[in-house]
Scaffold this motif. Sequence first.
Motif, PDB file in Angstrom:
ATOM      1  N   GLN A 132      -7.526  17.788 -10.332  1.00 45.94           N
ATOM      2  CA  GLN A 132      -7.550  16.955  -9.133  1.00 45.94           C
ATOM      3  C   GLN A 132      -8.968  16.862  -8.557  1.00 45.94           C
ATOM      4  OE1 GLN A 132      -4.589  18.964  -6.780  1.00 45.94           O
ATOM      5  NE2 GLN A 132      -2.924  17.672  -7.552  1.00 45.94           N
ATOM      6  N   LEU A 133      -9.683  17.977  -8.543  1.00 44.99           N
ATOM      7  CA  LEU A 133     -11.047  17.987  -8.043  1.00 44.99           C
ATOM      8  C   LEU A 133     -11.947  17.107  -8.914  1.00 44.99           C
ATOM      9  CD1 LEU A 133     -13.201  19.080  -6.103  1.00 44.99           C
ATOM     10  CD2 LEU A 133     -13.431  21.060  -7.632  1.00 44.99           C
ATOM     11  N   ARG A 134     -11.801  17.243 -10.229  1.00 48.46           N
ATOM     12  CA  ARG A 134     -12.599  16.437 -11.160  1.00 48.46           C
ATOM     13  C   ARG A 134     -12.317  14.943 -10.943  1.00 48.46           C
ATOM     14  NH1 ARG A 134     -11.133  18.607 -16.022  1.00 48.46           N
ATOM     15  NH2 ARG A 134      -9.399  17.170 -16.111  1.00 48.46           N
ATOM     16  N   ASP A 135     -11.048  14.590 -10.775  1.00 45.26           N
ATOM     17  CA  ASP A 135     -10.690  13.183 -10.547  1.00 45.26           C
ATOM     18  C   ASP A 135     -11.257  12.679  -9.217  1.00 45.26           C
ATOM     19  OD1 ASP A 135      -9.326  13.263 -12.951  1.00 45.26           O
ATOM     20  OD2 ASP A 135      -7.331  13.379 -12.029  1.00 45.26           O
ATOM     21  N   HIS A 136     -11.200  13.519  -8.204  1.00 41.82           N
ATOM     22  CA  HIS A 136     -11.716  13.144  -6.894  1.00 41.82           C
ATOM     23  C   HIS A 136     -13.235  12.933  -6.945  1.00 41.82           C
ATOM     24  CE1 HIS A 136     -11.806  12.857  -2.552  1.00 41.82           C
ATOM     25  NE2 HIS A 136     -12.767  13.766  -2.529  1.00 41.82           N
ATOM     26  N   ILE A 137     -13.936  13.848  -7.560  1.00 38.41           N
ATOM     27  CA  ILE A 137     -15.398  13.727  -7.676  1.00 38.41           C
ATOM     28  C   ILE A 137     -15.747  12.538  -8.555  1.00 38.41           C
ATOM     29  CG2 ILE A 137     -17.467  14.834  -8.637  1.00 38.41           C
ATOM     30  CD1 ILE A 137     -16.273  17.502  -7.644  1.00 38.41           C
ATOM     31  N   GLY A 138     -14.983  12.306  -9.613  1.00 39.85           N
ATOM     32  CA  GLY A 138     -15.214  11.150 -10.472  1.00 39.85           C
ATOM     33  C   GLY A 138     -15.084   9.830  -9.722  1.00 39.85           C
ATOM     34  N   TRP A 173     -16.074   9.275  -6.720  1.00 39.02           N
ATOM     35  CA  TRP A 173     -17.304   9.053  -5.971  1.00 39.02           C
ATOM     36  C   TRP A 173     -18.362   8.363  -6.813  1.00 39.02           C
ATOM     37  CZ3 TRP A 173     -17.982  14.664  -3.769  1.00 39.02           C
ATOM     38  CH2 TRP A 173     -17.031  14.893  -2.776  1.00 39.02           C
ATOM     39  N   ALA A 174     -18.323   8.614  -8.117  1.00 38.00           N
ATOM     40  CA  ALA A 174     -19.369   8.096  -9.003  1.00 38.00           C
ATOM     41  C   ALA A 174     -19.193   6.601  -9.299  1.00 38.00           C
ATOM     42  CB  ALA A 174     -19.376   8.877 -10.315  1.00 38.00           C
ATOM     43  N   THR A 175     -18.029   6.064  -8.953  1.00 36.34           N
ATOM     44  CA  THR A 175     -17.791   4.650  -9.274  1.00 36.34           C
ATOM     45  C   THR A 175     -18.103   3.746  -8.118  1.00 36.34           C
ATOM     46  OG1 THR A 175     -15.463   4.851  -8.662  1.00 36.34           O
ATOM     47  CG2 THR A 175     -16.055   5.134 -10.998  1.00 36.34           C
TER      48      THR A 175
END
Length: 87
Positions: free
Chosen positions: A77-83, A85-87
């Motif tokens: 979930q954290l990885r998806d959330h941070i990902g 931000w990059a878009t």
Amino acid sequence: MGWLSDPETSFAGLEEHTGGGIPGWGGACVGTVQEKSGLSQSTVSGYLKSMQQAGLLESRRHEKWTYYRVNETAIRQLRDHIGGWAT
């Protein structure tokens, strides 16, 4: 965190501090992490407890030891959330 994502490989060959562990659950105890890291047991305990309180690690008591392992759902979930931000 990296060591706890694959504890069987990460801690292979280290002295077992736990009397056999938690069958089928995995994870590593404070003593095992402390031995590999070279940090004091109180420092390792504090780091693991903080990561557990943040939801990044899961913990279970077994006899007199506490085992920690990565909370895969929270990390995903954290990885998806941070990902996002990059878009």
